[in-house]
Each structure stands twice: as structure tokens, then as C-alpha cells.
Design a protein around this motif. Structure first.
Motif, PDB file in Angstrom:
ATOM      1  N   LYS A  34       0.840  -1.220   0.000  1.00 41.87           N
ATOM      2  CA  LYS A  34       0.000   0.000   0.000  1.00 41.87           C
ATOM      3  C   LYS A  34       0.861   1.251   0.000  1.00 41.87           C
ATOM      4  O   LYS A  34       0.478   2.282  -0.543  1.00 41.87           O
ATOM      5  N   GLN A  35       2.028   1.156   0.674  1.00 43.30           N
ATOM      6  CA  GLN A  35       2.947   2.306   0.744  1.00 43.30           C
ATOM      7  C   GLN A  35       3.814   2.395  -0.516  1.00 43.30           C
ATOM      8  O   GLN A  35       4.694   3.238  -0.599  1.00 43.30           O
ATOM      9  N   GLY A  36       3.628   1.458  -1.449  1.00 43.66           N
ATOM     10  CA  GLY A  36       4.320   1.541  -2.733  1.00 43.66           C
ATOM     11  C   GLY A  36       5.543   0.654  -2.879  1.00 43.66           C
ATOM     12  O   GLY A  36       6.205   0.683  -3.929  1.00 43.66           O
ATOM     13  N   ALA A  37       5.868  -0.122  -1.839  1.00 40.80           N
ATOM     14  CA  ALA A  37       7.069  -0.976  -1.926  1.00 40.80           C
ATOM     15  C   ALA A  37       6.816  -2.178  -2.830  1.00 40.80           C
ATOM     16  O   ALA A  37       5.712  -2.719  -2.878  1.00 40.80           O
ATOM     17  N   ASN A  38       7.850  -2.592  -3.556  1.00 38.67           N
ATOM     18  CA  ASN A  38       7.820  -3.874  -4.263  1.00 38.67           C
ATOM     19  C   ASN A  38       7.994  -4.973  -3.231  1.00 38.67           C
ATOM     20  O   ASN A  38       8.763  -4.815  -2.272  1.00 38.67           O
ATOM     21  N   ALA A  76       0.916 -13.395  -4.642  1.00 34.80           N
ATOM     22  CA  ALA A  76       1.848 -12.309  -4.995  1.00 34.80           C
ATOM     23  C   ALA A  76       1.302 -11.518  -6.181  1.00 34.80           C
ATOM     24  O   ALA A  76       1.336 -10.276  -6.181  1.00 34.80           O
ATOM     25  N   GLU A  77       0.786 -12.238  -7.186  1.00 33.27           N
ATOM     26  CA  GLU A  77       0.252 -11.577  -8.370  1.00 33.27           C
ATOM     27  C   GLU A  77      -0.894 -10.628  -7.989  1.00 33.27           C
ATOM     28  O   GLU A  77      -0.981  -9.512  -8.488  1.00 33.27           O
ATOM     29  N   ARG A  78      -1.756 -11.108  -7.081  1.00 30.78           N
ATOM     30  CA  ARG A  78      -2.911 -10.316  -6.664  1.00 30.78           C
ATOM     31  C   ARG A  78      -2.467  -9.042  -5.932  1.00 30.78           C
ATOM     32  O   ARG A  78      -2.991  -7.949  -6.187  1.00 30.78           O
ATOM     33  N   ILE A  79      -1.489  -9.183  -5.046  1.00 39.69           N
ATOM     34  CA  ILE A  79      -1.001  -8.010  -4.298  1.00 39.69           C
ATOM     35  C   ILE A  79      -0.380  -7.004  -5.257  1.00 39.69           C
ATOM     36  O   ILE A  79      -0.614  -5.795  -5.155  1.00 39.69           O
ATOM     37  N   GLY A  80       0.390  -7.515  -6.213  1.00 42.78           N
ATOM     38  CA  GLY A  80       1.021  -6.638  -7.198  1.00 42.78           C
ATOM     39  C   GLY A  80      -0.017  -5.859  -7.995  1.00 42.78           C
ATOM     40  O   GLY A  80       0.094  -4.643  -8.174  1.00 42.78           O
ATOM     41  N   ALA A  81      -1.044  -6.579  -8.456  1.00 45.52           N
ATOM     42  CA  ALA A  81      -2.074  -5.958  -9.293  1.00 45.52           C
ATOM     43  C   ALA A  81      -2.900  -4.954  -8.490  1.00 45.52           C
ATOM     44  O   ALA A  81      -3.195  -3.854  -8.958  1.00 45.52           O
ATOM     45  N   VAL A 100       2.328  -2.526  -7.672  1.00 42.37           N
ATOM     46  CA  VAL A 100       3.755  -2.711  -7.356  1.00 42.37           C
ATOM     47  C   VAL A 100       4.220  -4.043  -7.961  1.00 42.37           C
ATOM     48  O   VAL A 100       3.404  -4.849  -8.403  1.00 42.37           O
ATOM     49  N   ARG A 101       5.527  -4.253  -7.978  1.00 43.17           N
ATOM     50  CA  ARG A 101       6.053  -5.573  -8.376  1.00 43.17           C
ATOM     51  C   ARG A 101       5.968  -6.474  -7.164  1.00 43.17           C
ATOM     52  O   ARG A 101       6.448  -6.119  -6.082  1.00 43.17           O
TER      53      ARG A 101
END
Ligand code: NAD
Length: 256
Positions: free
Chosen positions: A26-30, A46-51, A55-56
Motif C-alpha cells: 500500500k505504501q508503494g514498496a515492491n 503475490a500476483e494479486r497483491i502486485g495488481a 507494485v512488483r
């Protein structure tokens, strides 16, 4: 804002680790998620969090009970700016009956993994002149209860490691701190509530208040979002001079 930073969170396909990873995303970190399994659902998480957070995000399998695996995790991630040592397990037995293999596993996963990941992550942090190491210890890193000798020894050890790493990195743009949660409502704890209700013949609210949270003066669970928020604070500019210390998120447990 943590955009452009890479955060590794060990043991993060459930519970507190997952909550911390989501907050840092949420704070923008990969994000690098981790556990010892290698299932499609781990990678999908991981894919869901990235999307969701733009973020990566990757999932990297590594067994935190194995020192080389801990170091390999950091190398596979290409180093990290934020390292959250969260992986942990528990076993409950009197010390004279404590299974040796459980003792060894708890010391390896709850304590030694943080030594290995920290050792692997520090050179890159020093090169970049910035780093945040957050160790998820426990109220049991500061105080004891019977029958949890390995867990409590390991968590006290994490607090000691935290202070030492802080001294070795002081003034280098790197901080190392420990968060000491009391009872946090994770899926694991949630799943124990129905059994506890049966055993004590109490309703949900009563068993939480009178049995599970007996030592937590607030009589409220901490949440994974709160542990995530505390981690994000320790990564923020406001926390630049906070190092080598513990932050309790325990509803007053250790004030008793
Ligand atoms: P959890 O069981 O939900 O999460 C533990 C995580 O560690 C999982 O993702 C699991 O897959 C991972 N893990 C376990 N063994 C591993 C291994 N060998 N290699 C890699 N990953 C491994 O539990 P949780 O409650 O979220 O606990 C997370 C951390 O918080 C632990 O260090 C725990 O001691 C600490 N903690 C929890 C509470 C609480 O009330 N839940 C309180 C204080 C401290």
C-alpha cells in the motif's frame, strides 16, 4: 512513501507476514513474499497483491529452517531495502519433555533465519546507504510463560540480535528494530476459537475475553493491519532515529 524500495517479508503467505506485506505494498514498496511451499496459490497471492497495489510482487520459496535457504532468498530477490523477519512456529511442552527436534526447528526458524537473512541483506543496504530491518518478535521476547521454552528463548534472542545489528549499523542509514505483538487475530488463532468455546462451554466473546486474552489488559486482539502499520511506521522518515529497540503492540500485556 516506499515506492522504489524492495521489501522481503519471510513467512508471508498467511497471517501477520501477509498483513505486513500488504501494508508495505500500500505504501508503494515492491514485495517479495516467502514461505517453504511452492504452490500455484502462493504465486497467485503475490500476483494479486502486485495488481491491487500497482507494485512488483513475487513469491520466492525458501525454507527458513535452513540457513543457506535464508541467504539464497535474499540473493534471489536481488537484495532488499526492507527486510521483515516474520517466519515463526510454536510448540508447547514442559522443558524436560520438550522434543529436541521441535527445539531445534523453533530456534532455526524463529531466530537463526533472521541472522542469515540479515547477514545476506546488509551489504546491499550499506551500498545504498538505506535499510530497514524489522524483526517480528513477540511479547514473549520480553516476558515468559510456562511451556514455551524454545519460542521464548528464540524471541528473547531476536530482541538481542536486533540490538546488536542496530549498533553495527548505527549512522549508516540503516535501522533495526523489533515489534513485540501480544495476541494477534490471525487465521491460526481464529481457527482455535471454536475449540476453545467447546472446551470451556462459553460463547465467542466470553472465551476471547476470559480465556484467550486473559493476559492482554485491553481484552482485544491486535490485528495484522496494526502490525503492518507499525512496520510501515518503522520504515518511514519519522522513524529514522529509532533503532535497536522494541515496540510492543500488545494491549498492555508487558505493562502488567
Ligand atoms: P502463521 O502461522 O499464520 O504465519 C507463519 C508464517 O511463517 C506462515 O506464512 C508460514 O508459512 C511461515 N513459515 C513457517 N515455517 C516456515 C519455514 N520453515 N520457512 C518459511 N516460512 C515458514 O502465524 P502468525 O501468527 O502470522 O506468526 C507470524 C510471526 O508473528 C511469528 O514469528 C510469530 O511468532 C509472531 N507472533 C504472532 C503472534 C500471534 O498472536 N499471532 C503474536 C506474537 C508474535
Amino acid at each position: 512513501n516506499l515506492s522504489g524500495k524492495t521489501a522481503i517479508v519471510t513467512g508471508s503467505n498467511s497471517g501477520i507476514g501477509l498483513g505486513v506485506a500488504i501494508e508495505l505494498a500500500k505504501q508503494g514498496a515492491n514485495i517479495v513474499l516467502n514461505s517453504f511451499t511452492d504452490r500455484a496459490e502462493d504465486h497467485a497471492l503475490a500476483e494479486r497483491i502486485g495488481a491491487e497495489h500497482g507494485v512488483r510482487a513475487r513469491y520466492i520459496k525458501a525454507d527458513m529452517s535452513v540457513g543457506e535457504d535464508c541467504r539464497a532468498l535474499v540473493h534471489a530477490a536481488g537484495g532488499c531495502d526492507i527486510l521483515v523477519n516474520n517466519a515463526g512456529i510454536q510448540h508447547v511442552a514442559p522443558v524436560d519433555e520438550f522434543p529436541v527436534e521441535k527445539w531445534n526447528a523453533i530456534l532455526a526458524i524463529n531466530l537463526s533465519s533472521a541472522f542469515h537473512t540479515t547477514a545476506a541483506a546488509l551489504p546491499g543496504m550499506r551500498e545504498r546507504g538505506w535499510g530497514r530491518i524489522v524483526n517480528i518478535a513477540s511479547a514473549h521476547g520480553l516476558t515468559a510463560s510456562p511451556f514455551k521454552s524454545a519460542y521464548i528463548a528464540a524471541k528473547h534472542g531476536v530482541v538481542g540480535l536486533t540490538k546488536t545489528v542496530a549498533l553495527e549499523t548505527a549512522g549508516q542509514g540503516i535501522t533495526c528494530n523489533a515489534i513485540c505483538p501480544g495476541y494477534v487475530l490471525t487465521p491460526l488463532i481464529e481457527s482455535q476459537i471454536p475449540d476453545q468455546m467447546k472446551v470451556h462451554n462459553m460463547d465467542r466473546e466470553t472465551v476471547i475475553r476470559e480465556v484467550m486474552l486473559l493476559r492482554q489488559p485491553s481484552r482485544q486482539f491486535a490485528t495484522v493491519e496494526e502490525i503492518g502499520g507499525t512496520t510501515a511506521f518503522l520504515c518511514s522518515a519519522a522513524a529514522a532515529q529509532i533503532t535497536g529497540t522494541t515496540i510492543s503492540v500488545d494491549g498492555g500485556w508487558t505493562a502488567l
